[in-house]
Design a protein around this motif. Structure first.
Motif, PDB file in Angstrom:
ATOM      1  N   GLU A 274      40.019  42.796  33.906  1.00 59.59           N
ATOM      2  CA  GLU A 274      39.244  42.859  32.493  1.00 59.59           C
ATOM      3  C   GLU A 274      38.585  41.168  33.249  1.00 59.59           C
ATOM      4  N   PHE A 275      39.699  40.998  33.988  1.00 60.58           N
ATOM      5  CA  PHE A 275      39.870  39.332  33.706  1.00 60.58           C
ATOM      6  C   PHE A 275      38.187  38.995  34.788  1.00 60.58           C
ATOM      7  N   ASP A 276      37.622  37.642  34.068  1.00 62.10           N
ATOM      8  CA  ASP A 276      36.543  37.634  34.981  1.00 62.10           C
ATOM      9  C   ASP A 276      37.023  36.121  36.004  1.00 62.10           C
ATOM     10  N   ALA A 277      38.405  35.343  35.927  1.00 58.83           N
ATOM     11  CA  ALA A 277      38.838  34.701  37.097  1.00 58.83           C
ATOM     12  C   ALA A 277      40.606  34.681  37.179  1.00 58.83           C
ATOM     13  N   HIS A 278      41.157  34.940  37.885  1.00 60.96           N
ATOM     14  CA  HIS A 278      42.757  34.307  38.054  1.00 60.96           C
ATOM     15  C   HIS A 278      42.789  33.389  39.190  1.00 60.96           C
ATOM     16  N   TYR A 279      44.257  32.087  38.417  1.00 66.45           N
ATOM     17  CA  TYR A 279      44.386  31.037  38.320  1.00 66.45           C
ATOM     18  C   TYR A 279      45.601  31.421  39.661  1.00 66.45           C
ATOM     19  N   PHE A 280      45.591  30.821  40.888  1.00 65.18           N
ATOM     20  CA  PHE A 280      47.201  30.741  41.540  1.00 65.18           C
ATOM     21  C   PHE A 280      47.914  29.337  42.026  1.00 65.18           C
ATOM     22  N   PRO A 281      48.980  28.885  41.124  1.00 64.10           N
ATOM     23  CA  PRO A 281      48.943  27.693  41.002  1.00 64.10           C
ATOM     24  C   PRO A 281      50.211  27.615  42.018  1.00 64.10           C
ATOM     25  N   GLY A 282      50.792  28.850  42.420  1.00 60.14           N
ATOM     26  CA  GLY A 282      52.391  28.918  43.424  1.00 60.14           C
ATOM     27  C   GLY A 282      51.720  28.471  44.143  1.00 60.14           C
ATOM     28  N   ALA A 283      53.149  27.963  44.980  1.00 55.22           N
ATOM     29  CA  ALA A 283      53.329  27.562  46.718  1.00 55.22           C
ATOM     30  C   ALA A 283      53.168  28.726  47.198  1.00 55.22           C
ATOM     31  N   ASP A 284      54.328  29.881  46.480  1.00 56.04           N
ATOM     32  CA  ASP A 284      53.654  31.282  46.779  1.00 56.04           C
ATOM     33  C   ASP A 284      53.000  31.895  47.249  1.00 56.04           C
ATOM     34  N   ILE A 285      51.400  31.338  46.886  1.00 59.70           N
ATOM     35  CA  ILE A 285      50.239  32.586  47.090  1.00 59.70           C
ATOM     36  C   ILE A 285      49.418  31.642  47.728  1.00 59.70           C
ATOM     37  N   PRO A 286      48.822  31.853  48.900  1.00 58.94           N
ATOM     38  CA  PRO A 286      48.100  31.470  49.601  1.00 58.94           C
ATOM     39  C   PRO A 286      46.365  30.794  48.881  1.00 58.94           C
ATOM     40  N   ILE A 287      45.613  31.255  48.593  1.00 59.36           N
ATOM     41  CA  ILE A 287      44.723  31.316  47.567  1.00 59.36           C
ATOM     42  C   ILE A 287      44.836  30.589  45.941  1.00 59.36           C
ATOM     43  N   THR A 288      43.962  30.023  45.706  1.00 58.72           N
ATOM     44  CA  THR A 288      43.559  29.436  44.541  1.00 58.72           C
ATOM     45  C   THR A 288      43.458  29.436  43.241  1.00 58.72           C
ATOM     46  N   ARG A 289      42.252  30.874  43.606  1.00 60.78           N
ATOM     47  CA  ARG A 289      41.402  31.952  42.335  1.00 60.78           C
ATOM     48  C   ARG A 289      40.513  33.214  43.077  1.00 60.78           C
ATOM     49  N   LEU A 290      40.961  33.795  41.995  1.00 54.26           N
ATOM     50  CA  LEU A 290      39.978  34.700  42.371  1.00 54.26           C
ATOM     51  C   LEU A 290      38.816  35.074  41.418  1.00 54.26           C
ATOM     52  N   SER A 291      37.967  35.842  41.771  1.00 49.80           N
ATOM     53  CA  SER A 291      36.829  35.886  40.848  1.00 49.80           C
ATOM     54  C   SER A 291      36.316  37.178  40.796  1.00 49.80           C
ATOM     55  N   GLU A 292      35.633  37.378  39.804  1.00 46.34           N
ATOM     56  CA  GLU A 292      35.447  39.089  39.934  1.00 46.34           C
ATOM     57  C   GLU A 292      33.809  39.064  39.648  1.00 46.34           C
ATOM     58  N   PRO A 293      32.622  38.498  39.792  1.00 43.87           N
ATOM     59  CA  PRO A 293      31.053  38.319  39.857  1.00 43.87           C
ATOM     60  C   PRO A 293      30.708  39.379  38.280  1.00 43.87           C
ATOM     61  N   LYS A 294      31.140  40.548  39.110  1.00 43.04           N
ATOM     62  CA  LYS A 294      30.381  41.372  37.750  1.00 43.04           C
ATOM     63  C   LYS A 294      31.229  40.907  36.569  1.00 43.04           C
ATOM     64  N   ASN A 295      31.962  40.902  36.379  1.00 42.91           N
ATOM     65  CA  ASN A 295      31.951  40.487  35.439  1.00 42.91           C
ATOM     66  C   ASN A 295      31.587  39.074  34.742  1.00 42.91           C
ATOM     67  N   TYR A 296      31.615  38.021  35.341  1.00 43.32           N
ATOM     68  CA  TYR A 296      31.074  37.349  34.769  1.00 43.32           C
ATOM     69  C   TYR A 296      29.471  37.122  34.046  1.00 43.32           C
ATOM     70  N   ALA A 297      28.860  37.866  33.852  1.00 41.70           N
ATOM     71  CA  ALA A 297      27.482  38.481  33.552  1.00 41.70           C
ATOM     72  C   ALA A 297      27.536  40.489  33.211  1.00 41.70           C
ATOM     73  N   VAL A 298      29.050  40.379  33.107  1.00 40.11           N
ATOM     74  CA  VAL A 298      28.872  41.751  32.703  1.00 40.11           C
ATOM     75  C   VAL A 298      28.151  42.835  32.958  1.00 40.11           C
ATOM     76  N   ARG A 299      27.772  42.917  34.430  1.00 42.88           N
ATOM     77  CA  ARG A 299      27.094  43.752  35.179  1.00 42.88           C
ATOM     78  C   ARG A 299      27.918  45.333  35.191  1.00 42.88           C
TER      79      ARG A 299
END
Length: 435
Positions: A274-299
């Motif tokens: 249900e979330f538009d974006a997930h943030y990963f500040p920790g050093a254990d995960i290489p990516i910094t952010r994951l977004s789901e575009p459909k959730n931004y515009a409720v498509r």
């Protein structure tokens, strides 16, 4: 090949996708926002922010909410933060030196810095926090003190919310619809947009410039009265004639931008979370952010699939930069599994986009290189370098828009008001990135 640059959009597998996670913040100048609304009409949606941060293995809502922090935050993190806050209130703290690390640790204490800002800084900029300039902290961290942090948290409480708090604007068909609407309006006003051109040279020609560009296999040239450039300012010394002094070329080559790989996964489900974006500040995960575009515009379309966009900051010399799309998709899949949100099924397809100039990097003492390059570029007659890359600036889209409107305001009857632009430049220095 299309308008928008990093703020554009494209279509893939029936989905409208952006180059990362883009939003139009309510902090946008009211006059600019009114014009965007007039251009897009009902296509511009007013949406609530609904993201989350993975902090010490726990998920916390973002923007931060008091109840969520109490119920979900790691107890050791919460206790350490409260203790740091109490120490600052009773003893006060001063920064020892002027670095990203010293300024944030003095203002926010070691707990938040150790578990959030410092590992995130290494991922985003590729350098330790002690190597980064204090200016990076002041321009990139909106909640740079306990007072500001508390204010942001209380800003989610009904009755204390500012207008627009916790919300953003987003077009139905992707963020790039904004620049596409500007482009249509510009063409209707007589603008001649020439896409697919690689600028290869800028040569002084009387009071103006002769621009050389490669379009396909054909070289074209044109005389212009003025050049307004959003190229990285570090590239200008390579293409301008007469040639830039050697000292300017060397300074430009010493300035650094952080690159980024965007990894898009087509997942055979209507919605991932249900979330538009997930943030990963920790050093254990290489990516910094994951977004789901459909959730931004409720498509809801296309049904039966969604796309996830993972942001992987890196250098063009890193192994990641030359990895295949499939291998990068595997990296993202493993990251999500490690974060406790595994993919529901293997991705149907993987696509990547590579941004060579995603973020300017402010290393300690970077001003010694930037200031002479900026002064040289500013001194070129009838040439304006602006935008995130053109001014080597940390900004949001609403800041970049403000720069463009400011530049237009300085152009009167074919003459550019350099004194007025200097006033705007001082105003730009106060811009702080919205989290």
């Amino acid at each position: 090949s299309v308008v928008g640059g990093n703020a554009g959009s494209f279509e893939w597998q029936g989905h409208f996708l952006d180059f990362g996670s883009h939003r139009l913040h309510p902090a946008t100048d009211p006059a600019i926002l009114a014009e965007i609304r007039a251009l897009l009409g009902s296509e511009l949606l007013d949406r609530p922010r609904h993201g989350r941060i993975r902090l010490r293995g726990r998920w916390i809502h973002f923007p931060l909410k008091p109840v969520d922090l109490v119920l979900r935050a790691d107890k050791a993190f919460a206790a350490g933060t409260v203790l740091d806050m109490a120490r600052k209130a009773t003893r006060g703290t001063r920064a020892h030196g002027e670095t990203f690390a010293s300024v944030l640790e003095a203002n926010l204490g070691p707990t938040i810095c150790r578990d959030f800002y410092f590992p995130y800084a290494v991922k985003i900029w590729g350098h330790g926090p002690e190597e980064l300039s204090a200016i990076q902290a002041r321009r990139r961290v909106a909640a740079g003190s306990f007072g500001k942090l508390i204010k942001k948290i209380l800003g989610s409480v009904p009755g204390l919310k500012k207008p627009g708090a916790g919300r953003f604007y987003y077009p139905r068909r992707g963020f790039g619809a904004i620049t596409e609407a500007y482009a249509r309006a510009a063409q209707e006003s007589g603008a001649d947009l020439r896409l697919g051109c690689r600028v290869t040279g800028l040569r002084r020609d009387g009071d103006g410039w002769m621009v050389s560009a490669l379009q396909g296999n054909e070289m074209t040239t044109m005389h212009t009265d003025m050049v307004w450039s959003t190229l990285p300012v570090t590239l200008l010394p390579r293409i301008v004639e007469p040639a830039a002094p050697e000292a300017i070329r060397q300074s430009a080559e010493s300035m650094r931008f952080r690159s980024m790989i965007l990894v898009y996964l087509l997942v055979p489900r209507g919605q991932f979370t249900e979330f538009d974006a997930h943030y990963f500040p920790g050093a254990d995960i290489p990516i910094t952010r994951l977004s789901e575009p459909k959730n931004y515009a409720v498509r809801s379309e296309p049904r039966g699939s969604t796309v996830l966009c993972a942001e992987l900051p890196c250098s063009t010399s890193d192994d990641w930069w030359t990895m295949s799309d499939a291998d990068l998709g595997h990296v993202v899949g493993q990251s999500l599994k490690q974060a406790g949100i595994p993919l529901p099924a293997p991705p149907s397809a993987v696509l990547t986009r590579r941004l060579t100039h995603a973020y300017p990097i402010y290393l300690n003492g970077y001003e010694a290189a930037f200031e002479p390059v900026d002064a040289w570029a500013s001194g070129l007659p009838n040439l304006l370098s602006y935008g995130r890359q053109g001014l080597f600036a940390h900004d949001n889209t609403h800041h970049a828009l403000a720069m463009a409107y400011a530049a237009a305001d300085c152009l009167r009857d074919g003459v550019f008001d350099t004194a007025r632009w200097a006033d705007y430049r001082r105003e730009f220095e106060s811009h702080v990135v919205e989290d």
